[in-house]
Design a protein around this motif. Structure first.
Motif, PDB file in Angstrom:
ATOM      1  N   LEU A 248       0.878  -1.344   0.193  1.00 16.72           N
ATOM      2  CA  LEU A 248      -0.006   0.095   0.095  1.00 16.72           C
ATOM      3  C   LEU A 248       0.868   1.382  -0.030  1.00 16.72           C
ATOM      4  O   LEU A 248       1.947   1.029   0.619  1.00 16.72           O
ATOM      5  N   GLU A 249       0.187   2.253  -0.724  1.00 17.08           N
ATOM      6  CA  GLU A 249       1.055   3.734  -0.426  1.00 17.08           C
ATOM      7  C   GLU A 249      -0.238   4.716   0.029  1.00 17.08           C
ATOM      8  O   GLU A 249      -1.109   4.859  -0.674  1.00 17.08           O
ATOM      9  N   LYS A 250       0.027   5.368   1.294  1.00 14.33           N
ATOM     10  CA  LYS A 250      -1.093   6.018   1.707  1.00 14.33           C
ATOM     11  C   LYS A 250      -2.472   5.421   1.658  1.00 14.33           C
ATOM     12  O   LYS A 250      -3.538   5.967   1.251  1.00 14.33           O
ATOM     13  N   LYS A 251      -2.529   4.018   2.112  1.00 11.01           N
ATOM     14  CA  LYS A 251      -3.694   3.457   2.108  1.00 11.01           C
ATOM     15  C   LYS A 251      -4.204   2.622   0.952  1.00 11.01           C
ATOM     16  O   LYS A 251      -5.258   1.926   0.886  1.00 11.01           O
ATOM     17  N   HIS A 252      -3.564   3.286  -0.243  1.00 10.10           N
ATOM     18  CA  HIS A 252      -4.279   2.937  -1.781  1.00 10.10           C
ATOM     19  C   HIS A 252      -3.191   1.710  -2.150  1.00 10.10           C
ATOM     20  O   HIS A 252      -1.896   1.658  -1.675  1.00 10.10           O
ATOM     21  N   ILE A 253      -3.883   0.926  -2.852  1.00  5.15           N
ATOM     22  CA  ILE A 253      -3.154  -0.519  -3.284  1.00  5.15           C
ATOM     23  C   ILE A 253      -2.004  -0.025  -4.436  1.00  5.15           C
ATOM     24  O   ILE A 253      -2.416   0.823  -5.385  1.00  5.15           O
ATOM     25  N   VAL A 254      -1.051  -0.536  -4.426  1.00  6.91           N
ATOM     26  CA  VAL A 254      -0.011  -0.300  -5.315  1.00  6.91           C
ATOM     27  C   VAL A 254       0.005  -1.244  -6.601  1.00  6.91           C
ATOM     28  O   VAL A 254      -0.060  -2.422  -6.046  1.00  6.91           O
ATOM     29  N   VAL A 255      -0.038  -0.828  -7.490  1.00  6.73           N
ATOM     30  CA  VAL A 255      -0.164  -1.836  -8.814  1.00  6.73           C
ATOM     31  C   VAL A 255       0.707  -1.806  -9.786  1.00  6.73           C
ATOM     32  O   VAL A 255       1.315  -0.785  -9.876  1.00  6.73           O
ATOM     33  N   ASN A 256       1.121  -2.486 -10.668  1.00  8.10           N
ATOM     34  CA  ASN A 256       1.757  -2.594 -11.807  1.00  8.10           C
ATOM     35  C   ASN A 256       1.065  -1.602 -12.818  1.00  8.10           C
ATOM     36  O   ASN A 256      -0.021  -1.733 -13.183  1.00  8.10           O
ATOM     37  N   ALA A 257       1.610  -0.680 -13.360  1.00 11.69           N
ATOM     38  CA  ALA A 257       1.211   0.386 -14.054  1.00 11.69           C
ATOM     39  C   ALA A 257       0.320  -0.195 -15.242  1.00 11.69           C
ATOM     40  O   ALA A 257      -0.608   0.202 -15.800  1.00 11.69           O
ATOM     41  N   ARG A 258       1.071  -1.239 -15.951  1.00 16.97           N
ATOM     42  CA  ARG A 258       0.633  -1.780 -17.221  1.00 16.97           C
ATOM     43  C   ARG A 258      -0.506  -2.832 -16.886  1.00 16.97           C
ATOM     44  O   ARG A 258      -1.339  -2.903 -17.530  1.00 16.97           O
ATOM     45  N   THR A 259      -0.240  -3.989 -16.084  1.00 23.53           N
ATOM     46  CA  THR A 259      -0.866  -5.009 -15.686  1.00 23.53           C
ATOM     47  C   THR A 259      -2.263  -4.785 -14.896  1.00 23.53           C
ATOM     48  O   THR A 259      -2.932  -5.528 -14.467  1.00 23.53           O
ATOM     49  N   ASN A 266      -1.243 -13.331  -8.747  1.00 24.47           N
ATOM     50  CA  ASN A 266      -2.675 -13.581  -8.903  1.00 24.47           C
ATOM     51  C   ASN A 266      -3.583 -12.807  -8.329  1.00 24.47           C
ATOM     52  O   ASN A 266      -4.908 -12.914  -8.315  1.00 24.47           O
ATOM     53  N   VAL A 267      -3.123 -11.587  -7.792  1.00 24.08           N
ATOM     54  CA  VAL A 267      -4.098 -10.576  -7.043  1.00 24.08           C
ATOM     55  C   VAL A 267      -3.969  -9.161  -7.847  1.00 24.08           C
ATOM     56  O   VAL A 267      -2.817  -8.729  -7.679  1.00 24.08           O
ATOM     57  N   TRP A 268      -4.926  -8.685  -8.430  1.00 23.87           N
ATOM     58  CA  TRP A 268      -5.002  -7.513  -8.869  1.00 23.87           C
ATOM     59  C   TRP A 268      -5.988  -6.544  -8.179  1.00 23.87           C
ATOM     60  O   TRP A 268      -6.638  -6.839  -7.413  1.00 23.87           O
ATOM     61  N   ALA A 269      -5.840  -5.314  -8.769  1.00 22.71           N
ATOM     62  CA  ALA A 269      -6.599  -4.158  -7.996  1.00 22.71           C
ATOM     63  C   ALA A 269      -7.075  -3.202  -9.089  1.00 22.71           C
ATOM     64  O   ALA A 269      -6.155  -2.914 -10.136  1.00 22.71           O
ATOM     65  N   ALA A 270      -8.076  -2.767  -8.991  1.00 23.65           N
ATOM     66  CA  ALA A 270      -8.473  -1.655  -9.967  1.00 23.65           C
ATOM     67  C   ALA A 270      -9.711  -0.640  -9.358  1.00 23.65           C
ATOM     68  O   ALA A 270     -10.485  -1.017  -8.311  1.00 23.65           O
ATOM     69  N   ILE A 292      -8.058  -7.899 -18.555  1.00 24.42           N
ATOM     70  CA  ILE A 292      -7.158  -8.425 -19.799  1.00 24.42           C
ATOM     71  C   ILE A 292      -5.920  -9.155 -19.386  1.00 24.42           C
ATOM     72  O   ILE A 292      -5.616 -10.396 -19.816  1.00 24.42           O
ATOM     73  N   TRP A 293      -5.306  -8.725 -18.166  1.00 24.27           N
ATOM     74  CA  TRP A 293      -4.099  -9.395 -17.812  1.00 24.27           C
ATOM     75  C   TRP A 293      -4.351 -10.535 -17.004  1.00 24.27           C
ATOM     76  O   TRP A 293      -3.910 -11.630 -16.736  1.00 24.27           O
ATOM     77  N   ILE A 294      -5.694 -10.619 -16.371  1.00 22.87           N
ATOM     78  CA  ILE A 294      -6.282 -11.843 -15.751  1.00 22.87           C
ATOM     79  C   ILE A 294      -6.537 -12.959 -16.505  1.00 22.87           C
ATOM     80  O   ILE A 294      -6.105 -14.019 -16.499  1.00 22.87           O
ATOM     81  N   HIS A 295      -7.008 -12.693 -17.699  1.00 26.45           N
ATOM     82  CA  HIS A 295      -7.512 -13.562 -18.683  1.00 26.45           C
ATOM     83  C   HIS A 295      -5.755 -13.933 -19.207  1.00 26.45           C
ATOM     84  O   HIS A 295      -5.828 -15.344 -19.302  1.00 26.45           O
ATOM     85  N   LYS A 296      -4.770 -13.549 -19.542  1.00 26.71           N
ATOM     86  CA  LYS A 296      -3.585 -13.841 -19.735  1.00 26.71           C
ATOM     87  C   LYS A 296      -3.107 -14.983 -18.926  1.00 26.71           C
ATOM     88  O   LYS A 296      -2.399 -15.775 -19.317  1.00 26.71           O
ATOM     89  N   ARG A 297      -3.016 -14.456 -17.579  1.00 32.55           N
ATOM     90  CA  ARG A 297      -2.563 -15.329 -16.533  1.00 32.55           C
ATOM     91  C   ARG A 297      -3.462 -16.560 -16.402  1.00 32.55           C
ATOM     92  O   ARG A 297      -2.875 -17.882 -16.328  1.00 32.55           O
TER      93      ARG A 297
END
Length: 304
Positions: A248-259, A266-270, A292-297
């Motif tokens: 987390l960063e300031k309570k928000h979830i940090v994600v890969n900018a592309r995926t 196997n855990v995503w956030a949006a 899209i990236w969940i589908h690829k996985r």
């Protein structure tokens, strides 16, 4: 593996629904867990979405989105995810109805909830119609109108200063009477923004959703054409992710900018739980991108 979902989406708001539609169109076994208590439930009209020039309510988007997702096979449960664990590569979610649900992948789309004090009557009646929360979404709606900012301390003052871009007729009512720093008080004065540190009893509403002003605890009435809410301290619903070890960063979830994948495989956030953009269109885009990236996985896992 028949009892394991390809993906469980936690959160049935805009990002979660859009991701669900995309995953359903990929024919993945998808479940949306929706506690039905999100920010989009409150908004009576989004007016900055392509194709909806007259606006569309959060309720309409949610209702239509669920129907659209169900048409492509997505399942829904009105339940709240209480915990999430990872066991032998399988993600296990326990709900408030004591169900233990298993998934190969998870999308966290739990969003943000604005702090709206319960002691102000009628506060939610006009949200998205004649009272607003996000200046990037709805600053345009108050152009050259008399605006009352209903807020607290620095958060409320900051909103009043921001809205000066659209209108010069602004009153900031500091409901919780929190102290402002000297530089903020000076800026409010220079911009001609009236600062009233008094408690509000109720929002004055006409025809159910038309903001007409506020009534203070002492009975004084202050008339306005539009309202903005800014109390600060909004709740980011990232607790579930944090307990799993998601960064987390300031309570928000940090994600890969592309995926949009988190640091936990196997855990995503949006949606707003990630960026707090307060933009429906960005939530939609992030939901699709994650899907899209969940589908690829899932394709990759099927080949193992």
């Amino acid at each position: 593996m028949a009892d394991i979902y390809d993906c469980i989406i936690i959160g049935g708001g805009i990002a979660g629904l859009q991701a669900g539609i995309q995953l359903g169109r990929y024919k993945h076994k998808t479940l949306v867990l929706d506690s039905n208590n999100g920010r989009s439930n409150l908004c009576k009209s989004y007016r900055n979405i392509l194709g909806w020039p007259e606006g569309v309510s959060g309720e309409t988007l949610r209702r239509n989105g669920r129907v659209q997702a169900e048409r492509v096979g997505v399942a829904f449960k009105v339940q709240k995810a209480l915990s999430m664990d990872k066991n032998a590569g399988v993600l296990v979610i326990t709900t408030d109805q004591e169900e233990r649900l298993k998934a190969k992948t998870v999308l966290i789309a739990t969003g943000v909830m604005d702090r709206l004090p319960a002691d102000i009557a009628n506060l939610k009646n006009c949200l998205g119609e004649t009272m607003f929360i996000c200046p990037d979404c709805d600053g345009y709606e108050v152009e050259d109108k008399k605006v009352i900012v209903i807020g607290s301390g620095q958060a409320g003052a900051g909103m009043a200063i921001t809205l000066n871009y659209w209108t010069k007729d602004i009153i900031f009512i500091n409901h919780e009477q929190k102290e402002l720093d000297k530089s903020t008080l000076q800026e409010l004065k220079e911009l001609g923004i009236n600062h009233i540190p008094k408690r509000i009893r109720e929002i004055i509403v006409e025809d159910e959703s038309i903001f007409k002003g506020v009534r203070l605890q002492g009975g004084e009435t202050i008339v306005g054409e539009r309202g903005f809410v800014a109390f600060g301290g909004n709740r980011v619903h990232s607790e579930l992710a944090e307990r799993l070890g998601v960064q987390l960063e300031k309570k928000h979830i940090v994600v890969n900018a592309r995926t949009k994948e988190t640091n936990i495989e196997n855990v995503w956030a949006a949606g707003d739980v990630v960026a707090h953009s307060e933009q429906v269109t960005i939530a939609m885009g992030d939901g699709v991108q994650a899907a899209i990236w969940i589908h690829k996985r899932l394709r990759s896992l099927a080949q193992q």
